[in-house]
Design an enzyme around this catalytic site. Structure first.
Site, PDB file in Angstrom:
ATOM      1  N   ASP A   1      29.066  58.597  69.695  1.00  0.00           N
ATOM      2  CA  ASP A   1      30.175  59.120  70.504  1.00  0.00           C
ATOM      3  C   ASP A   1      29.691  59.961  71.689  1.00  0.00           C
ATOM      4  O   ASP A   1      30.328  59.994  72.736  1.00  0.00           O
ATOM      5  CB  ASP A   1      31.161  59.918  69.641  1.00  0.00           C
ATOM      6  CG  ASP A   1      30.491  61.045  68.848  1.00  0.00           C
ATOM      7  OD1 ASP A   1      29.256  61.166  68.889  1.00  0.00           O
ATOM      8  OD2 ASP A   1      31.217  61.797  68.182  1.00  0.00           O
TER       9      ASP A   1
ATOM     10  N   LYS B   1      29.956  61.158  55.184  1.00  0.00           N
ATOM     11  CA  LYS B   1      31.426  61.197  55.295  1.00  0.00           C
ATOM     12  C   LYS B   1      32.145  60.395  54.204  1.00  0.00           C
ATOM     13  O   LYS B   1      33.168  59.774  54.448  1.00  0.00           O
ATOM     14  CB  LYS B   1      31.884  60.693  56.671  1.00  0.00           C
ATOM     15  CG  LYS B   1      31.217  61.419  57.838  1.00  0.00           C
ATOM     16  CD  LYS B   1      31.546  60.769  59.164  1.00  0.00           C
ATOM     17  CE  LYS B   1      30.666  61.281  60.262  1.00  0.00           C
ATOM     18  NZ  LYS B   1      30.904  60.670  61.559  1.00  0.00           N
TER      19      LYS B   1
END
Length: 498
Positions: free
Chosen positions: A230, A195
């Site tokens: 997550d 990312k």
């Protein structure tokens, strides 16, 4: 004069005939182009087929891969990572807990006050902080010092009733959404950055250790109780409110699943069995693949041109990052071979990932206006394609439907695979066993047709009786509140009065 008139009439007639021939040819050419566009669409639809029999084979393959991944490291395309989370929240947790959610160019700091079964989440506060680009490619100390300083500043804003008991450390759940080799509930070495991050001296280091040292440097006395991703946060958030939650699935830009496994059913676990008898497994199911998954030439080319060819095949056909680009690729072929948008291929249609799942693909798929006005405006605004006909817009909607339906039905098959592994896919005589799957992510939350297709497919796969006991629940913000809840359920002060 008579001869002139006859001559003129002949010329006129010839001109009319020639024009008529041109019109007929034009219509035939248009008809041929349209037939070609329809042939491309129907061929794609056929190759994307997900009949129930095929979905059952996909679910069986998922279960087999889960067993293999639990048996040994590298034994399966599914990593089946041991999370070291063996205490999920019960609802009894009390006190003040923090979470740090680092997963991209922004991070969030979160504060949650828990009041036990009666009061649950009494108060929740958060702040979002942008990471300056130079820190994403700088040093490990610089990045974590910046994060620790923001966390310390946030802690300094604790209001009335939000203080911890004297003599206690503040505790934090750390959601770190990058590849990590986890070694305990609160430690894990960074495998690689993704990312847009590229900080060489963090790779191979324990990210909890890096954060802890940075907090010490800014004078913040805080203990990291849990390092999670997550998906596990979503599972924790779901379990906090409903003890029947057995698994969590993220369907957003990417996709993943986690579930609660019996510790004795994990052959590769060599440590002491946890007191709870349970262990949360992070499946990394985006990397699942099977010969039963219906892949098309467009999927193969998308994979070959991706940053990780041969990897994350399941993710590339069910997650939000890729759905819009599959639609774009087929439209591009229709434009090239069937002149769908005129005699040239619109330049913007050639740009990878220009068509996003939300809000673009979802908005077009959900367009119910008589003239499909939303589809027309999206094509114009995003791709610079103007003056599209109604039948062309209908093709775009149908294409969105084919791609979304395949993704939703395969997602349902994946969930069935988890339920089969847990023995929760059928009714046991005289025993009603409720199983709740916590789902989160923008694709599930905002793409209504995808969500309803997933839910109806899972019911179809389970059958009427078993499906009554399997419930899909939306569990919001697992990466935030879920991490704080895991800090609470793994607190060093467990068993003491809050």
């Amino acid at each position: 004069m008579g001869k002139v008139a006859v001559g003129a009439a002949v010329v006129c007639a010839a001109t009319v005939c020639a024009a008529a021939v041109l019109i007929v040819r034009h219509r035939m050419r248009n008809s041929g182009r349209w037939a070609r566009a329809m042939a491309i669409l129907r061929e794609f639809e056929e190759k994307c087929g997900t009949p129930i029999a095929k979905l059952r084979l996909v679910a069986d393959a998922m279960t087999v891969e889960m067993h293999a991944g639990l048996a040994s490291e590298g034994g399966s395309k599914l990593k089946m990572i041991i999370s070291y989370v063996d205490n999920l929240p019960t609802g009894d947790e009390k006190g003040l807990f923090y979470a740090l959610d680092l997963g991209g160019t922004n991070f969030r700091v979160i504060r949650v006050l828990l009041g036990g079964k009666e009061k649950r989440v009494v108060k929740q506060e958060f702040e979002e902080v942008s990471i300056p680009p130079h820190l994403m490619v700088g040093s490990s100390d610089a990045l974590f010092d910046y994060i620790a300083a923001a966390l310390a500043k946030f802690v300094a804003t604790e209001g009335e009733g939000l203080h911890i008991s004297p003599g206690r450390q503040r505790e934090l759940g750390f959601t770190f959404s990058f590849p990590v080799r986890q070694t305990s509930i609160a430690s894990g070495a960074l495998i690689k950055w993704t990312k847009g991050f590229s900080i060489e001296d963090t790779v191979g280091q324990d990210v909890v250790g890096e954060l802890t040292k940075a907090m010490e440097r800014v004078g913040l006395d805080m203990r990291v109780s849990a390092l999670v991703n997550d998906t596990i946060g979503t599972l924790a958030g779901g379990r906090y409110y409903d003890q029947d939650v057995v698994a969590a699935v993220i369907l957003g830009t990417g996709t993943n699943a986690a579930y609660v496994e019996r510790a004795q059913a994990i052959p590769k676990w060599h440590g002491l069995l946890p007191k709870s008898g349970e262990m949360v497994i992070n499946m990394e199911w985006g990397n699942f693949r099977s010969s039963h998954i219906p892949l098309t030439e467009y999927d193969h080319v998308l994979d070959a041109e991706s940053l990780n060819p041969g990897e994350q095949i399941f993710e590339k056909i069910i997650s939000g990052m890729y759905l819009g680009d599959i639609v774009r690729r087929i439209l591009c072929r229709m434009a090239d071979e069937a002149d769908l948008f005129g005699e040239t291929v619109p330049p913007k249609l050639k740009i990878p990932f220009i068509l996003r799942m939300t809000p673009d693909m979802s908005a077009m798929h959900h367009d119910t206006s008589p003239d499909l006005r939303v589809v027309g405006s999206k094509l114009k605004d995003i791709l610079d394609i103007s003056n599209t006909s109604l039948k062309t817009r209908k093709v775009v909607v149908e294409l969105c439907d084919i791609v979304a339906t395949r993704g939703a039905r395969l997602s349902a098959a994946g969930i069935l695979g988890i339920l089969k592994k847990l023995g929760r896919d059928t009714m046991k005589e005289g025993y009603k066993q409720k199983s709740v799957i916590a789902l989160d992510g923008g694709l599930f939350e905002h793409y209504t047709k995808f969500r309803t297709c997933l839910e109806s497919t899972l019911k179809e796969l389970l059958g009427a009786e078993a499906s009554d006991n399997v419930i899909i629940e939306h569990s919001n913000d697992g990466s935030g509140i879920g991490a704080a809840l895991l800090a609470a359920s793994h607190s060093q002060y467990l068993g003491e009065d809050s």
